[in-house]
Motif scaffolding. Structure first.
Motif, PDB file in Angstrom:
ATOM      1  N   ARG A   1      40.090   3.147 -20.087  1.00  0.00           N
ATOM      2  CA  ARG A   1      40.681   1.823 -19.855  1.00  0.00           C
ATOM      3  C   ARG A   1      40.448   0.920 -21.057  1.00  0.00           C
ATOM      4  O   ARG A   1      41.337   0.197 -21.474  1.00  0.00           O
ATOM      5  N   SER A   2      39.224   0.923 -21.589  1.00  0.00           N
ATOM      6  CA  SER A   2      38.849   0.068 -22.710  1.00  0.00           C
ATOM      7  C   SER A   2      38.383   0.910 -23.887  1.00  0.00           C
ATOM      8  O   SER A   2      37.778   1.976 -23.704  1.00  0.00           O
ATOM      9  N   CYS A   3      38.634   0.420 -25.090  1.00  0.00           N
ATOM     10  CA  CYS A   3      38.125   1.080 -26.292  1.00  0.00           C
ATOM     11  C   CYS A   3      36.623   0.833 -26.464  1.00  0.00           C
ATOM     12  O   CYS A   3      35.964   1.530 -27.233  1.00  0.00           O
ATOM     13  N   PHE A   4      36.089  -0.139 -25.748  1.00  0.00           N
ATOM     14  CA  PHE A   4      34.677  -0.501 -25.871  1.00  0.00           C
ATOM     15  C   PHE A   4      33.858   0.221 -24.805  1.00  0.00           C
ATOM     16  O   PHE A   4      33.296  -0.392 -23.899  1.00  0.00           O
ATOM     17  N   PHE A   5      33.766   1.547 -24.944  1.00  0.00           N
ATOM     18  CA  PHE A   5      33.063   2.367 -23.962  1.00  0.00           C
ATOM     19  C   PHE A   5      31.776   2.966 -24.507  1.00  0.00           C
ATOM     20  O   PHE A   5      31.083   3.698 -23.800  1.00  0.00           O
ATOM     21  N   LEU A   6      31.423   2.654 -25.742  1.00  0.00           N
ATOM     22  CA  LEU A   6      30.184   3.147 -26.330  1.00  0.00           C
ATOM     23  C   LEU A   6      29.166   2.015 -26.386  1.00  0.00           C
ATOM     24  O   LEU A   6      29.449   0.936 -26.916  1.00  0.00           O
TER      25      LEU A   6
ATOM     26  N   LYS B   1      25.953   5.601 -26.493  1.00  0.00           N
ATOM     27  CA  LYS B   1      26.147   6.314 -25.231  1.00  0.00           C
ATOM     28  C   LYS B   1      27.463   5.919 -24.582  1.00  0.00           C
ATOM     29  O   LYS B   1      27.766   4.736 -24.433  1.00  0.00           O
ATOM     30  N   ALA B   2      28.246   6.921 -24.181  1.00  0.00           N
ATOM     31  CA  ALA B   2      29.493   6.655 -23.468  1.00  0.00           C
ATOM     32  C   ALA B   2      29.156   6.145 -22.068  1.00  0.00           C
ATOM     33  O   ALA B   2      28.409   6.790 -21.335  1.00  0.00           O
TER      34      ALA B   2
END
Length: 130
Positions: free
Chosen positions: A101-106, A114-115
């Motif tokens: 959904r979002s590119c900010f998953f790390l 961490k994912a």
């Protein structure tokens, strides 16, 4: 979204680009960051659909033109320095090419990133020939 605002008030960088953050308009979720140039911003304002500038391909990138995961613009804002844009959008499908959904998953974690979100879609299916 016409008439157009005064784009001369914005501060594009030396490459003629300005960062644009896409945020889901009703939840506040930050979905992605991309670059816009003056022409892609004008296209976005005129059509109501997010259009970015691809630095790697050196051309317009109409979000969703390949995947169908378009970003319908509800509003475009700029910050107090007028050097960053905030697109309040209604995301259709996922925003990230990884299927999330979002590119900010790390998320920062000791020694690594961490994912914190799993893919919602298989990226090979998102961009598969139709």
């Amino acid at each position: 979204m016409n008439p157009l605002p005064n784009l001369d008030e914005l501060k594009f960088n030396n490459l003629g680009l300005i960062p644009a953050i896409a945020q889901q308009y009703d939840t506040g979720e930050v979905l992605m960051m991309a670059w816009m140039n003056r022409d892609s911003l004008i296209e976005s304002l005129r059509t109501g659909v997010a259009c970015y500038w691809s630095r790697s391909r050196q051309k317009f990138w109409k979000k969703g033109e390949t995947s169908g995961h378009v970003q319908k613009i509800k509003a475009i804002r700029t910050d107090c320095d007028q050097d960053t844009l905030l697109l309040l959008i209604d995301q259709v499908g996922v925003a990230c090419h990884t299927g999330r959904r979002s590119c900010f998953f790390l998320e920062a974690s000791p020694g690594t990133w961490k994912a914190i979100a799993a893919p919602e879609l298989d990226p090979s299916q998102i961009y598969a020939p139709k």
